[in-house]
Design an enzyme around this catalytic site. Structure first.
Site, PDB file in Angstrom:
ATOM      1  N   ASP A  82       7.672-113.962 -64.799  1.00 13.18           N
ATOM      2  CA  ASP A  82       8.309-115.272 -64.411  1.00 13.18           C
ATOM      3  C   ASP A  82       9.767-113.963 -64.474  1.00 13.18           C
ATOM      4  O   ASP A  82      10.542-113.855 -65.584  1.00 13.18           O
ATOM      5  CB  ASP A  82       8.390-115.535 -66.112  1.00 13.18           C
ATOM      6  CG  ASP A  82       9.865-116.952 -65.742  1.00 13.18           C
ATOM      7  OD1 ASP A  82      10.085-117.169 -64.097  1.00 13.18           O
ATOM      8  OD2 ASP A  82       9.508-117.961 -66.252  1.00 13.18           O
ATOM      9  N   LYS A 124      19.908-120.191 -50.380  1.00 12.11           N
ATOM     10  CA  LYS A 124      19.114-119.807 -49.221  1.00 12.11           C
ATOM     11  C   LYS A 124      20.318-119.109 -48.340  1.00 12.11           C
ATOM     12  O   LYS A 124      20.041-117.900 -47.494  1.00 12.11           O
ATOM     13  CB  LYS A 124      18.058-120.504 -48.359  1.00 12.11           C
ATOM     14  CG  LYS A 124      17.153-121.168 -49.196  1.00 12.11           C
ATOM     15  CD  LYS A 124      16.111-119.681 -49.649  1.00 12.11           C
ATOM     16  CE  LYS A 124      14.880-119.682 -50.270  1.00 12.11           C
ATOM     17  NZ  LYS A 124      14.071-118.551 -50.917  1.00 12.11           N
ATOM     18  N   ASN A 127      10.540-112.531 -52.190  1.00 18.10           N
ATOM     19  CA  ASN A 127       9.579-113.547 -52.185  1.00 18.10           C
ATOM     20  C   ASN A 127       9.136-114.977 -52.823  1.00 18.10           C
ATOM     21  O   ASN A 127       8.924-116.348 -52.361  1.00 18.10           O
ATOM     22  CB  ASN A 127       8.300-113.698 -50.666  1.00 18.10           C
ATOM     23  CG  ASN A 127       7.102-114.174 -50.815  1.00 18.10           C
ATOM     24  OD1 ASN A 127       7.637-115.214 -50.084  1.00 18.10           O
ATOM     25  ND2 ASN A 127       6.550-115.392 -51.442  1.00 18.10           N
ATOM     26  N   TYR A 136      18.821-126.256 -52.350  1.00 14.20           N
ATOM     27  CA  TYR A 136      17.948-124.956 -52.465  1.00 14.20           C
ATOM     28  C   TYR A 136      18.853-124.381 -51.380  1.00 14.20           C
ATOM     29  O   TYR A 136      19.100-123.454 -50.980  1.00 14.20           O
ATOM     30  CB  TYR A 136      16.939-125.924 -51.705  1.00 14.20           C
ATOM     31  CG  TYR A 136      16.240-124.935 -50.958  1.00 14.20           C
ATOM     32  CD1 TYR A 136      14.784-124.101 -51.946  1.00 14.20           C
ATOM     33  CD2 TYR A 136      15.221-124.568 -48.945  1.00 14.20           C
ATOM     34  CE1 TYR A 136      13.479-123.621 -51.302  1.00 14.20           C
ATOM     35  CE2 TYR A 136      14.149-123.996 -49.130  1.00 14.20           C
ATOM     36  CZ  TYR A 136      13.352-123.466 -50.005  1.00 14.20           C
ATOM     37  OH  TYR A 136      13.086-122.167 -49.036  1.00 14.20           O
TER      38      TYR A 136
HETATM   39  N1  LIG Z   1       6.913-123.745 -47.386  1.00 11.37           N
HETATM   40  C1  LIG Z   1       7.886-123.473 -46.844  1.00 11.37           C
HETATM   41  O1  LIG Z   1       8.262-124.613 -45.929  1.00 11.37           O
HETATM   42  C2  LIG Z   1       9.115-122.954 -46.673  1.00 11.37           C
HETATM   43  C3  LIG Z   1      10.021-122.587 -46.217  1.00 11.37           C
HETATM   44  C4  LIG Z   1      11.562-121.349 -45.401  1.00 11.37           C
HETATM   45  C5  LIG Z   1      11.181-121.115 -47.378  1.00 11.37           C
HETATM   46  N2  LIG Z   1      10.272-120.435 -47.903  1.00 11.37           N
HETATM   47  C6  LIG Z   1      10.179-119.517 -49.090  1.00 11.37           C
HETATM   48  O2  LIG Z   1       9.018-118.598 -48.923  1.00 11.37           O
HETATM   49  C7  LIG Z   1       9.094-118.484 -49.500  1.00 11.37           C
HETATM   50  C8  LIG Z   1       7.773-118.123 -50.023  1.00 11.37           C
HETATM   51  O3  LIG Z   1       7.346-119.965 -50.421  1.00 11.37           O
HETATM   52  P1  LIG Z   1       5.933-120.723 -50.622  1.00 11.37           P
HETATM   53  O4  LIG Z   1       6.118-121.993 -49.636  1.00 11.37           O
HETATM   54  O5  LIG Z   1       4.783-119.738 -49.831  1.00 11.37           O
HETATM   55  O6  LIG Z   1       6.038-121.364 -51.841  1.00 11.37           O
HETATM   56  P2  LIG Z   1       4.807-121.046 -53.071  1.00 11.37           P
HETATM   57  O7  LIG Z   1       3.084-121.469 -52.272  1.00 11.37           O
HETATM   58  O8  LIG Z   1       4.617-121.684 -54.285  1.00 11.37           O
HETATM   59  O9  LIG Z   1       5.011-119.887 -54.015  1.00 11.37           O
HETATM   60  C9  LIG Z   1       5.904-119.412 -54.562  1.00 11.37           C
HETATM   61  C10 LIG Z   1       5.901-118.194 -55.563  1.00 11.37           C
HETATM   62  O10 LIG Z   1       6.640-117.476 -56.145  1.00 11.37           O
HETATM   63  C11 LIG Z   1       6.281-117.704 -57.149  1.00 11.37           C
HETATM   64  N3  LIG Z   1       7.045-117.798 -58.275  1.00 11.37           N
HETATM   65  C12 LIG Z   1       7.704-119.430 -58.171  1.00 11.37           C
HETATM   66  N4  LIG Z   1       9.079-119.279 -59.289  1.00 11.37           N
HETATM   67  C13 LIG Z   1       8.187-117.828 -59.987  1.00 11.37           C
HETATM   68  C14 LIG Z   1       9.067-117.186 -60.938  1.00 11.37           C
HETATM   69  N5  LIG Z   1       9.373-117.911 -61.527  1.00 11.37           N
HETATM   70  N6  LIG Z   1       8.246-115.599 -61.495  1.00 11.37           N
HETATM   71  C15 LIG Z   1       7.494-115.375 -61.009  1.00 11.37           C
HETATM   72  N7  LIG Z   1       7.037-115.866 -59.618  1.00 11.37           N
HETATM   73  C16 LIG Z   1       7.870-117.271 -59.471  1.00 11.37           C
HETATM   74  C17 LIG Z   1       5.341-118.160 -56.767  1.00 11.37           C
HETATM   75  O11 LIG Z   1       4.360-118.063 -58.172  1.00 11.37           O
HETATM   76  P3  LIG Z   1       3.792-118.578 -59.427  1.00 11.37           P
HETATM   77  O12 LIG Z   1       3.690-120.230 -59.664  1.00 11.37           O
HETATM   78  O13 LIG Z   1       2.114-118.275 -60.103  1.00 11.37           O
HETATM   79  O14 LIG Z   1       4.650-118.110 -60.605  1.00 11.37           O
HETATM   80  C18 LIG Z   1       4.461-118.193 -55.677  1.00 11.37           C
HETATM   81  O15 LIG Z   1       4.003-117.380 -55.670  1.00 11.37           O
HETATM   82  C19 LIG Z   1       9.952-119.005 -50.819  1.00 11.37           C
HETATM   83  O16 LIG Z   1      11.032-117.723 -51.354  1.00 11.37           O
HETATM   84  C20 LIG Z   1      10.615-120.181 -50.134  1.00 11.37           C
HETATM   85  O17 LIG Z   1      11.934-120.322 -50.511  1.00 11.37           O
HETATM   86  C21 LIG Z   1       9.270-121.677 -47.743  1.00 11.37           C
END
Ligand SMILES: NC(=O)c1ccc[n+]([C@@H]2O[C@H](COP(=O)([O-])OP(=O)(O)OC[C@H]3O[C@@H](n4cnc5c(N)ncnc54)[C@H](OP(=O)(O)O)[C@@H]3O)[C@@H](O)[C@H]2O)c1
Length: 261
Positions: free
Chosen positions: A65, A161, A92, A157
């Site tokens: 975590d 960012k 990420n 958020y």
């Molecule tokens: N999706 C969008 O529209 C979007 C847009 C802009 C930026 N982003 C950014 O892209 C990045 C990836 O997000 P995503 O969209 O791919 O979402 P996601 O599918 O929810 O992936 C998030 C990842 O972060 C991990 N994570 C979250 N909290 C954690 C913790 N406390 N400890 C360890 N790992 C943790 C999760 O793993 P576990 O839950 O297994 O721990 C998961 O692997 C993020 O930084 C997000 O802010 C996403």
């Protein structure tokens, strides 16, 4: 400068259990990387490891975590046990948060900042010695188009960012003398599990969401940007437009966004 080669790249990827992080690792597998992959959901990381073996890649799962105070040091210890140097760090892991500021207790900000900022900064700090021993090393920090422009219902958020972008720009200038590149990835709406997180679920903002791109699309853009040594990418067409309009006509953007406040 010549393109960075991805063959046999050694690195650490956080947030690899779903969405962009998982798609990124999968896209990298044909290059037979050696990767330490981090997230809380261990079974997902194990699956990634098994998939990696089919490609001749080495994918080492590390369930952790990242919001916990000692997490970055532990990631670093495991990285030291497995690598003499690393060529890639992908920060990420992230969580979303939705809701009007007046309805969002400040404790939620701490949760968001712990994952989206503190863990990113700490992991980078503790892995710097290994990055300095890497081959054309690069740090990839995942921010967001909301690190360029604040929008209603996402104040916490956006704060996290924006901070990621500011931090990344600052260390890019410092780390250049060590030959370490820093790439900021600013995704727009991407179809992932981000919107099912505890600070997101069950809330609906007042604006229509743009059509999402896929995590695989973002991952391919990241790979290309790493190869080319880019400083920042915005892997979403509407996202690029929003950032451009915000820069050229900030008052117009304020006026548009106030309608959704
Ligand atoms: N999706 C969008 O529209 C979007 C847009 C802009 C930026 N982003 C950014 O892209 C990045 C990836 O997000 P995503 O969209 O791919 O979402 P996601 O599918 O929810 O992936 C998030 C990842 O972060 C991990 N994570 C979250 N909290 C954690 C913790 N406390 N400890 C360890 N790992 C943790 C999760 O793993 P576990 O839950 O297994 O721990 C998961 O692997 C993020 O930084 C997000 O802010 C996403």
């Amino acid at each position: 400068m010549s393109h960075r080669t991805l063959n046999g790249i050694r690195g650490v990827v956080t947030g690899a259990s779903s969405g962009i992080g998982q798609a990124f690792v999968k896209a990298l597998l044909p290059f037979r990387p050696r990767l330490l992959v981090v997230a809380r959901r261990e079974e997902r990381l194990q699956q990634l490891s098994q998939l990696g073996a089919q490609y001749g890649a080495v994918v080492i799962p590390f369930a952790c975590d990242v919001s916990q105070p000692e997490a970055a040091k532990r990631i670093c210890e495991v990285a030291h046990q497995n690598f003499e140097g690393i060529d890639l760090l992908v920060n990420n892991a992230g969580i979303g948060a939705l809701g009007r500021f007046e309805d969002s207790p400040p404790e939620e900000l701490r949760q968001v900042i712990n994952v989206n900022l503190f863990s990113l900064v700490e992991t980078t700090y503790y892995l710097l010695p290994l990055l300095k021993k890497g081959r054309r090393p690069i740090i990839v920090n995942v921010s967001s188009i909301l690190g360029h422009r604040g929008i209603p219902w996402r104040s916490y958020y956006c704060a996290s960012k924006f901070a990621v972008r500011g931090f990344s720009e600052a260390i890019r200038a410092e780390l250049a003398r060590h030959g370490i590149d820093v790439l900021v990835v600013s995704p727009g709406r991407t179809a992932t599990e981000l919107f099912e997180g505890p600070l997101e679920k069950g809330k609906t903002p007042a604006w229509p969401d743009p059509k999402p791109v896929s995590a695989e699309y973002v991952a391919q853009r990241m790979l290309r940007a790493i190869q080319r040594g880019r400083h920042e990418i915005i892997p979403h067409p509407w996202g690029r437009l929003m950032v451009l309009v915000s820069r050229l006509a900030p008052r117009l953007m304020d006026w548009i966004l106030q309608r959704y406040g």
